[in-house]
Design a protein around this motif. Structure first.
Motif, PDB file in Angstrom:
ATOM      1  N   ALA A   1      43.687  46.525  71.688  1.00 37.63           N
ATOM      2  CA  ALA A   1      42.820  46.484  70.740  1.00 37.63           C
ATOM      3  C   ALA A   1      42.971  47.861  69.782  1.00 37.63           C
ATOM      4  O   ALA A   1      42.638  47.611  68.741  1.00 37.63           O
ATOM      5  CB  ALA A   1      41.444  46.519  71.592  1.00 37.63           C
ATOM      6  N   LEU A   2      42.679  49.096  70.613  1.00 40.00           N
ATOM      7  CA  LEU A   2      43.395  50.529  70.490  1.00 40.00           C
ATOM      8  C   LEU A   2      44.354  50.280  68.713  1.00 40.00           C
ATOM      9  O   LEU A   2      43.983  50.815  67.803  1.00 40.00           O
ATOM     10  CB  LEU A   2      43.242  51.239  70.923  1.00 40.00           C
ATOM     11  CG  LEU A   2      41.663  51.493  71.280  1.00 40.00           C
ATOM     12  CD1 LEU A   2      42.176  52.604  72.676  1.00 40.00           C
ATOM     13  CD2 LEU A   2      40.350  51.775  71.052  1.00 40.00           C
TER      14      LEU A   2
ATOM     15  N   PHE B   1      42.722  45.928  59.206  1.00 42.69           N
ATOM     16  CA  PHE B   1      42.970  44.600  59.079  1.00 42.69           C
ATOM     17  C   PHE B   1      43.364  44.583  57.520  1.00 42.69           C
ATOM     18  O   PHE B   1      42.056  44.990  56.585  1.00 42.69           O
ATOM     19  CB  PHE B   1      41.533  43.936  59.699  1.00 42.69           C
ATOM     20  CG  PHE B   1      41.751  44.054  61.129  1.00 42.69           C
ATOM     21  CD1 PHE B   1      42.188  43.220  61.972  1.00 42.69           C
ATOM     22  CD2 PHE B   1      40.724  44.410  62.555  1.00 42.69           C
ATOM     23  CE1 PHE B   1      42.425  42.608  63.392  1.00 42.69           C
ATOM     24  CE2 PHE B   1      40.771  44.672  62.818  1.00 42.69           C
ATOM     25  CZ  PHE B   1      41.285  44.062  63.998  1.00 42.69           C
ATOM     26  N   HIS B   2      43.659  43.564  57.010  1.00 41.63           N
ATOM     27  CA  HIS B   2      43.785  42.818  55.304  1.00 41.63           C
ATOM     28  C   HIS B   2      42.584  42.089  55.455  1.00 41.63           C
ATOM     29  O   HIS B   2      42.674  40.568  55.441  1.00 41.63           O
ATOM     30  CB  HIS B   2      45.320  42.251  54.923  1.00 41.63           C
ATOM     31  CG  HIS B   2      45.001  41.626  53.899  1.00 41.63           C
ATOM     32  ND1 HIS B   2      45.334  43.270  52.507  1.00 41.63           N
ATOM     33  CD2 HIS B   2      45.153  41.052  53.063  1.00 41.63           C
ATOM     34  CE1 HIS B   2      44.789  42.656  51.392  1.00 41.63           C
ATOM     35  NE2 HIS B   2      45.670  41.141  51.854  1.00 41.63           N
TER      36      HIS B   2
END
Length: 80
Positions: A53-54, A61-62
């Motif tokens: 997650a890190l 994120f695009h």
């Protein structure tokens, strides 16, 4: 390979642990071994998930579209 371990635990806790083991149709030794194994696995899985997650957050994120220019943000009408 298994190793023997000696534990010192409160008599009441020992009674409750034995009762739990019996309910699961296991020996106390097997019940404790599985409990420890499950706890260690969960901690390991949590650490791996946290690292993934890190890493995704660091990458970002695009979300589509293009970045706004400063002027575009301040030229929009303001509604109260």
């Amino acid at each position: 390979m298994t190793k023997n371990v000696t534990l010192r635990i409160n008599e009441t806790l020992l009674y409750k642990a034995r009762h739990q083991a019996v309910e699961e149709k296991k020996s106390l030794s097997r019940w404790l071994s599985e409990l420890i194994s499950r706890t260690v696995d969960e901690k390991n899985n949590y650490s791996k998930a946290r690292q993934r997650a890190l890493k995704r957050l660091k990458k970002g994120f695009h979300l589509g579209g293009k970045p706004f220019k400063r002027e575009e943000l301040y030229d929009r009408p303001f509604f109260c």
